[in-house]
Design an enzyme around this catalytic site. Structure first.
Site, mmCIF file in Angstrom:
data_model
loop_
_atom_site.group_PDB
_atom_site.id
_atom_site.type_symbol
_atom_site.label_atom_id
_atom_site.label_comp_id
_atom_site.label_asym_id
_atom_site.label_seq_id
_atom_site.Cartn_x
_atom_site.Cartn_y
_atom_site.Cartn_z
ATOM 1 N N GLY A 49 0.823 -1.212 0.000
ATOM 2 C CA GLY A 49 0.000 0.000 0.000
ATOM 3 C C GLY A 49 0.845 1.246 0.000
ATOM 4 O O GLY A 49 1.925 1.275 -0.584
ATOM 5 N N SER A 50 0.351 2.271 0.677
ATOM 6 C CA SER A 50 1.014 3.577 0.635
ATOM 7 C C SER A 50 2.000 3.724 1.791
ATOM 8 O O SER A 50 1.875 3.061 2.821
ATOM 9 C CB SER A 50 -0.025 4.684 0.733
ATOM 10 O OG SER A 50 -0.543 4.728 2.053
ATOM 11 N N GLU A 73 5.497 -3.282 0.850
ATOM 12 C CA GLU A 73 5.591 -3.161 -0.600
ATOM 13 C C GLU A 73 4.917 -1.854 -0.972
ATOM 14 O O GLU A 73 3.691 -1.741 -0.914
ATOM 15 C CB GLU A 73 4.865 -4.339 -1.263
ATOM 16 C CG GLU A 73 5.431 -5.693 -0.887
ATOM 17 C CD GLU A 73 6.626 -6.082 -1.736
ATOM 18 O OE1 GLU A 73 6.604 -5.824 -2.948
ATOM 19 O OE2 GLU A 73 7.599 -6.647 -1.180
ATOM 20 N N CYS A 93 1.531 -0.283 -9.131
ATOM 21 C CA CYS A 93 2.782 0.148 -8.508
ATOM 22 C C CYS A 93 3.987 -0.026 -9.418
ATOM 23 O O CYS A 93 4.959 0.707 -9.307
ATOM 24 C CB CYS A 93 3.010 -0.602 -7.203
ATOM 25 S SG CYS A 93 2.931 -2.387 -7.388
#
Lengths: 493, 494
Positions: free
Chosen positions: B190-191, B212, B250
């Site tokens: 995620g962020s 990640e 991503c």
């Protein structure tokens, strides 16, 4: 070369601003690219080897100042291991630095792939007081071998060694990329506020949490080498003389029990306990004589605070009443004799936290099975030891006990083997090092994939016709037919 | 879900793990085989869920999620036994007889947070690794992809061991409650903002984490003399921008770096490719929700940015549709060039002024393609760098002088499908790597085991450490067997 002002700033009133200057300097050093070459890394490691050779006497003296460490221990456990780590890295580094080719599959045909190791950048090593020389230089060796710039913060609880590092390390290494910062909580806090590419910490769980929380602010990966209560399970079918010698040298022969892999407590059956205790007493007398407080072969307790902590563990009458050997103390010289306790209450303080000293509780159960259950009821330790000739018990132990590392029929040795990763699990830590594991710990393994412009698969792209979807399925599942069709450019545009 | 509910789930999974059943090869195999069945039998269900959450075309869903998972679970089943087998390590002859080995063991109970853009893929890929490594698992899918979350909850409980593998649905509050429990590892996709929260919570329990994240993944576009190569290269760039989830990916191409003189060729080819791929826009995923739509609209709202749009730019807030948009040299200090775009907007950068290392350039002249290296180095390390070039020297320089999670030459996206390559970030793009055996390792503890016997004692190991013992130990530590032997035989002193 680099700012004299910067040099001056490091070491007096070291606060956040000065820490930032330090890190900026290391970043500039790293950005110059010099740490990446084999030659630079080899030169630093050779410098460290020279430093260890030239300054052996000073190092031993500092260790003696800080811990009254016997020269034999300083040599065996700190100097030799540090030098061995350097020479091993020097020998293997070229190989470690080479990209590793990996096979590729039909899905990406034609392609070639490799894994390239690259330095993380600028790393921070925070070391501990009990092996203040080794635990500082060993991670630094790994960081340098991997091509990083590194700042080392030795433990202030071992001040002689800390100040020795601050004096000699800059003389033998490239000062623009390898720095020593002395200090205690304020200085460490200032360092932890900065953004590092990795933080390597050796110490206890309480500070480990502080380090990881600080690292979280910058999403910095960490390695934490912590401790725990390393159990020794002693079966009845052993060569008890050899077993007690190996347990004793791993306990009191390692900084008088102040070692993260030292046996913390023993487990055995009620029936075997008398034999074991007897043999242990004999071994202790052989090692340290009738008056262990006078033996030159025992480290002292590091400082008054830790001395008081250890003696307070014996304050509880229910605990002190179980002493079957030893117990002598000399507060003035911070010495505590090897002490055996038989069947302390399981809920006493001495059985709750890592002891980190020369007190050795022996806990007994009816069955060996119960001993295993007891170990598994506690947090995962850094090391777990088993003495037995029973292969089945050995297998059960290896399968069901989780620990950083494990030894059968010996103690502590595994940390000298550079082919074994050294590190904890759960409460005993995160990450591992030694040998190539050190190199890997401070590296990023970059996946590099190369393709050509042939072998295009229109099936990958929209508009998604049913025909394309069929080929795509085949391709992903490694079907040669699908690959051929894709290579031939099916379906035609 | 109530906090009692979350705590209850965590306790149940912990109990299941402690029963020991997840450790056996049989259990791991059975779960992976069940996943195989799930992926085959529930394909329609997955397509429906992804269509509902993201408007994903089923071909995209198969290519990017379902197909990849099938490949991964097959690979894990094929290699599981090998991965589980302890491996021997060398030990010095001196310590004979001694046997050293590395024994992999499960960490225990794993918490997996997945993101909304590949909600099924990014949930089950780490799950495969965690199962292969013998752990019990709690999976929290993103609430922003509710149909996929529901799908996962239903099918995981239907196909897998529901005591050891659980799905917990909900929003940030549920995530928070999960973070209060104690886990043996947390895997987060995620962020950065949320990753910080996760890592800080994990620190309280000394729980290792893998994060990640993303970043601005650039594509370096060198001059390619062959028109066919250019066509292929641009298709691959488009294939990493709009084709997967409308740029919400991503490992997508965030922006392209090209020499000014070649920009027109690139732009023409991009437009031609977009026309070919999207005669209509029904193959394009939509933007996930109003919030992200707003965020993306804002990126091009700024007049100085809007002025650089050379293709596309139309938005429809009703259908959450943003047309594939190309920008030529938006200002480098605009948000679009400082935040990960994560959407269908593609900046092309050609005009840049000489930059000082370590400071972000505001104007930067890309005199030659090699200057891209400096541009990229001045920025946080991305998840992936793409480079389209046939120039060997440039390739070597890019490999040696830039750092990123992965580096792919002359293609895009496809490194994700390689089981032999580790997948993960570095620096700002995260830490921890998975896929293939790296997944197994990520969710394992590699335990060092040394086995000795009672034979062959070296008495000079032990106190009292008389002076004569030290030379022995020196020989030992130098693995100087000859001298050691001589000493032991009494033929050498001092």
């Amino acid at each position: 070369m680099e700012n004299a002002a910067e040099e001056e700033a490091v070491g007096e009133g070291f606060d956040g601003a000065r820490a930032a200057v330090l890190v900026a300097g290391l970043r500039r050093g790293f950005a110059s690219g010099r740490t990446r070459s084999y030659d630079w890394r080899a030169a630093q490691l050779k410098g460290i080897v020279r430093m260890i050779d030239d300054k052996e006497a000073e190092i031993m003296a500092a260790l003696h100042d800080d811990l009254a460490k016997p020269h034999m221990e300083s040599y065996l456990h700190e100097i030799s291991l540090a030098k061995a780590a350097c020479t091993f890295a020097l020998k293997e580094m070229k190989r470690w630095m080479k990209p590793e080719k990996v096979p590729t599959s039909i899905t990406t045909f034609p392609s070639s792939a490799e894994i390239v190791s690259e330095p993380l950048g600028v790393v921070l090593v925070i070391s501990a007081w009990n092996y203040p020389f080794l635990l500082s230089i060993d991670p630094v060796i790994g960081a340098i071998a991997a091509g990083n710039a590194v700042a080392l913060k030795p433990s202030e609880v071992a001040p002689a060694t800390s100040s020795l590092f601050a004096t000699i390390l800059p003389k033998y290494t490239d000062n623009s990329c390898v720095k020593v910062v002395e200090g205690s909580i304020p200085e460490t806090t200032a360092l932890l506020e900065q953004k590092w590419d990795k933080i390597f910490y050796t110490g206890n769980g309480k500070v480990g949490r502080i380090v990881m929380t600080a690292a979280a602010k910058h999403l910095t990966p960490v390695a934490l080498e912590l401790g725990g209560k390393c159990p020794v399970l002693v079966d009845s079918n052993v060569n008890v003389k050899v077993a007690t010698k190996r347990i004793a040298v791993g306990k009191w022969g390692c900084n008088n029990g102040q070692a993260c892999v030292a046996p913390d407590y023993i487990l055995t059956t009620k029936s075997f306990a008398p034999t074991l205790v007897d043999a242990m007493k004999k071994t202790l007398e052989k090692f340290y004589g009738k008056d262990p407080l006078e033996s030159p072969d025992l480290s002292r307790i590091v400082n008054a605070k830790h001395f008081r902590h250890l003696t307070s563990l014996l304050d509880d009458e229910k605990v002190s009443g179980t002493i079957v050997y030893g117990g002598q103390q000399d507060e003035k010289h911070l010495k505590i004799a090897p002490t055996l306790l038989l069947d302390v209450p399981h809920d006493s303080l001495i059985m709750k936290e890592e002891i980190f000293g020369p007190l050795l509780p022996i806990i007994t159960f009816n069955e060996v099975e119960d001993c295993l259950d007891f170990i598994n009821s506690k947090a995962k330790p850094l090391a777990a030891y088993l003495f037995t000739k029973d292969k089945r018990l050995e297998e059960r132990f290896v399968k069901t006990v989780s620990a950083g590392g494990m030894l059968i029929n010996d103690t502590a040795l595994h940390l000298a083997n550079p082919h074994l990763p050294f590190g904890g699990v759960g409460e005993s830590g995160i990450g591992a090092y030694h040998g190539k594991f050190s190199f890997d710990s401070f590296s990023h393994k970059k996946a590099v994939l190369s393709r050509g412009f042939g072998g295009e698969a229109p099936a990958r792209y929209p508009p998604y016709t049913p025909q394309k979807q069929k080929i795509l399925r085949g391709l992903i599942n490694g079907s040669i037919m699908a690959l051929l069709l894709a290579i031939l450019g099916w379906p035609r545009d | 879900m109530e906090s009692v509910g979350v705590e209850g789930v965590a306790n149940e999974v912990r109990t299941a793990y402690e029963s020991g059943k997840t450790r056996s090869l049989a259990w791991r195999r059975s779960q992976l085989k069940a996943l195989q069945r799930l992926l085959y039998e529930e394909e329609e269900g997955m397509f429906r869920a992804l269509k509902q959450d993201l408007g994903k075309h089923q071909a995209e869903a198969y290519r990017d999620e379902v197909g990849i998972l099938i490949k991964s679970v097959n690979y894990a089943l094929e290699n599981l036994k090998k991965w589980m087998t302890p491996c021997r390590v060398p030990v010095p002859l001196l310590t004979f007889p001694t046997r050293g080995e590395l024994v992999p063991e499960p960490l225990g109970v794993i918490l997996i947070f997945s993101s909304w853009n590949f909600p099924i893929g990014l949930s089950l890929e780490p799950l495969i690794g965690a199962i292969a490594a013998g752990n019990a698992i709690v999976l929290k899918p993103s609430e922003l992809a509710p149909a996929s979350s529901n799908f996962l909850a239903k099918s995981v409980s239907k196909y897998l061991d529901s005591m050891s593998v659980k799905v917990v649905r909900g929003g940030p509050d549920v995530g928070q409650k999960l973070l209060e429990q104690k886990w043996d590892k947390i895997f987060f996709t995620g962020s950065s903002r949320v990753a910080r929260i996760v890592m800080a919570a994990a620190a309280k329990h000394l729980t290792p984490v893998a994060v990640e994240l993303g970043g601005k993944s650039p594509a370096i576009f060198d001059s390619l003399s062959s028109a066919r190569d250019r066509k292929v290269a641009v298709e691959r760039i488009v294939g990493a921008k709009w084709v997967p989830c409308s740029g919400q990916v991503c490992i997508g191409v965030d922006y392209v770096l090209v020499e000014e003189q070649f920009a027109p060729i690139l732009i023409d080819q991009l437009k031609a490719t977009l026309e070919k791929f999207y005669p209509r826009f029904d193959c394009l995923s939509r933007i996930i929700n109003g919030q992200h739509f707003q965020r993306l609209s804002n990126l091009i709202k700024d007049p100085s940015v809007a002025a650089t749009i050379i293709h596309g730019g139309s938005l429809d807030s009703e259908t959450l549709f943003i047309e594939p948009t190309i920008l030529l040299d938006p200002p480098l200090d605009a948000e679009i060039m400082n935040e990960e775009i994560f959407g269908p907007l593609l900046p092309i950068i050609t005009v840049i002024v000489h930059v000082q290392v370590l400071t972000l350039p505001s104007r930067f002249q890309l005199k030659k393609i090699e200057d891209s290296i400096e541009f990229i180095r001045a920025r946080p390390k991305p998840l992936v760098i793409y480079a389209f070039t046939k120039d060997e020297k440039l390739r070597s320089r890019i490999t040696a002088e830039t750092s990123s999670g992965s580096l792919t030459f002359n293609d895009t996206m496809i490194q994700f499908a390689c089981d032999e390559l580790p997948f993960g970030g570095v620096g700002g793009s995260g830490f921890g790597q998975y896929h293939g055996k790296f997944s197994f390792d990520m969710f394992s503890h590699t335990k060092a085991v040394l086995r000795r016997s009672f034979l062959l004692e070296f008495t000079f190991r032990y106190p009292p450490w008389d002076a004569w013992k030290l030379p022995f130990m020196r020989s030992v530590y130098h693995f100087d067997y000859v001298t050691l032997l001589l000493r032991v035989l009494g033929l050498k002193r001092g």
